[in-house]
Design an enzyme around this catalytic site. Structure first.
Site, short mmCIF file in Angstrom:
data_model
loop_
_atom_site.label_atom_id
_atom_site.label_comp_id
_atom_site.label_asym_id
_atom_site.label_seq_id
_atom_site.Cartn_x
_atom_site.Cartn_y
_atom_site.Cartn_z
N ASN A 92 0.83 -1.20 0.00
CA ASN A 92 0.00 0.00 0.00
C ASN A 92 0.88 1.26 0.00
O ASN A 92 2.07 1.20 -0.27
CB ASN A 92 -1.01 0.01 1.14
N ARG A 93 0.31 2.41 0.36
CA ARG A 93 0.95 3.70 0.12
C ARG A 93 1.59 4.29 1.37
O ARG A 93 1.09 4.12 2.47
CB ARG A 93 -0.08 4.69 -0.45
N HIS A 118 3.64 -0.01 -2.66
CA HIS A 118 3.97 -1.43 -2.77
C HIS A 118 5.47 -1.71 -2.86
O HIS A 118 5.90 -2.61 -3.58
CB HIS A 118 3.27 -2.06 -3.96
N HIS A 190 -1.49 -10.07 -3.17
CA HIS A 190 -2.21 -9.16 -4.06
C HIS A 190 -2.91 -9.91 -5.21
O HIS A 190 -2.95 -9.42 -6.34
CB HIS A 190 -1.24 -8.12 -4.63
N THR A 191 -3.48 -11.08 -4.93
CA THR A 191 -4.21 -11.79 -5.97
C THR A 191 -5.51 -11.06 -6.32
O THR A 191 -6.23 -10.60 -5.43
CB THR A 191 -4.51 -13.23 -5.53
N GLU A 329 -6.69 -7.49 0.26
CA GLU A 329 -5.30 -7.45 0.71
C GLU A 329 -5.27 -7.24 2.23
O GLU A 329 -5.43 -6.12 2.71
CB GLU A 329 -4.56 -6.31 0.01
#
Length: 364
Positions: A92-93, A118, A190-191, A329
């Protein structure tokens, strides 16, 4: 059962950011399969789950994970969708690609507008992991050492990710890490799922329940504001299962910022910290497939493929249309290193990062 190993064809362009990644000759694909016929394929490039094949209510199998047959397609995919990968060092960020820790300022690559996403240009999804297959437990263990200052992060971080497929049709994903210097860490899987089968249209008819009464709103750069408002009375209320597409078109500033759902939900945790909690349940009416997600993590990012646009074609040759897959996620909250009121993501020497997420497949 013996592991099924396939050497993957890799065609590297003459000059790319990925030329820094060593030992591409060691990339392999491993297949985990149980007695029910459920099959999970994982490559040690990016710890990517390339395929997850499960039965529908009539016993017909389909691959429900978006992705590719060749590593070169993961590398060259436009917009870098992170199909099936383990992302890190920080999933994430992180706002402005910056954080401070123990009085020292750190700068990370800004690869998502003005923010870091990521893990940066060569995150954990773009490196080759060491792999070890455990036949007794039907488990693949992947290991990688992220060096001090890699992508700007402090500390040498020894990481371990395990994929284990059980006879209960559960894919158990475990994460462990240790560091020699304090560092933020937030690993996630992250599927992109489509329970009808990859490439089979949108996921807007999937019925989703998220076990969360709060979420973390974002600003226009997708960074959390720090607030934890209730989902009640908003399009973000999935406490009772509803079709993903039911409220996605409602006029709402948060939906506009994310181009749909691309937000972190604050899970209703039960029991002690570190214990498994139900995070989400997804049901696809046509196939009858069900996926339940349990996790030790405090949050889950629900993303519904807003940026897919049909340019990417997967294993079946069918285009991945907008909202053609969803991600759940499991994670700590985005931008936690800059948000002191969020659960900490700082790992220190002598501590062990140890989290687990379980994806269980069934039908109804």
């Amino acid at each position: 059962m013996k592991p099924f190993l396939i050497a993957l064809l890799l065609i590297m362009p003459a000059s790319t950011a990925f030329s820094e990644v060593k030992d591409f000759d060691s990339i392999e694909l491993y297949t985990l399969k149980n007695d029910h016929g459920t099959t999970v394929k994982v490559t040690n490039y990016g710890a990517i789950a390339t395929s997850i094949s499960v039965a529908d209510r009539d016993g017909k199998f389909a691959d429900i994970a978006l992705g590719y047959d060749q590593v070169k397609d993961y590398i060259n995919a436009v917009d870098k969708p992170y199909f099936g990968a383990v992302v890190g060092r920080y999933g994430n960020r992180i706002a402005n690609g910056e954080f401070s820790l123990d009085g020292e300022a750190y700068s990370l690559l800004k690869n998502n507008g003005k923010n870091h996403l990521h893990g940066g240009a060569v995150g954990f999804d773009k490196v080759v992991w060491d792999a070890e297959y455990d036949q007794v437990n039907n488990q693949l263990t992947l290991r990688y050492q992220s060096k001090d200052k890699e992508e700007g992060y402090p500390g040498n971080l020894d990481c371990e990710v395990t994929y284990r497929l059980t006879e209960a049709n559960s894919l158990v994903v475990g994460y462990k890490a240790e560091t020699d210097k304090a560092t933020p860490i937030n690993l996630t899987q992250h599927t992109y799922f489509n329970l009808k089968g990859e490439g089979e249209g949108t996921i807007l008819d999937h019925e989703l329940m998220i076990n969360a009464k709060q979420y973390t709103p974002i600003d226009e750069g997708s960074i959390p504001t720090g607030e934890l408002p209730p989902v009640a009375g908003t399009p973000f209320d999935f406490t009772t299962a509803k079709p993903i597409g039911r409220d996605i078109g409602i006029e709402n500033q948060q939906l506009a910022f994310g181009m749909g759902y691309d937000h972190n939900w604050v899970l209703d945790k039960e029991g002690k910290e570190g214990e498994l909690t139900l995070a989400a349940r997804v049901y696809e009416p046509k196939s009858g497939r069900v996926m339940e997600v349990q996790t030790t993590e405090p949050g889950v990012q629900f993303y519904c493929g807003n940026f897919l646009d049909g340019r990417l074609k997967g294993k079946s040759g069918k285009p991945y249309v907008q909202r053609g897959g969803f991600c759940l996620e499991t994670q700590h909250y985005p931008d936690s290193p800059n948000q002191p009121n969020f659960p900490s993501t700082i790992l220190r020497p002598g501590e062990v990062y140890d989290t687990q997420t379980i994806f269980t497949f069934s039908t109804q």
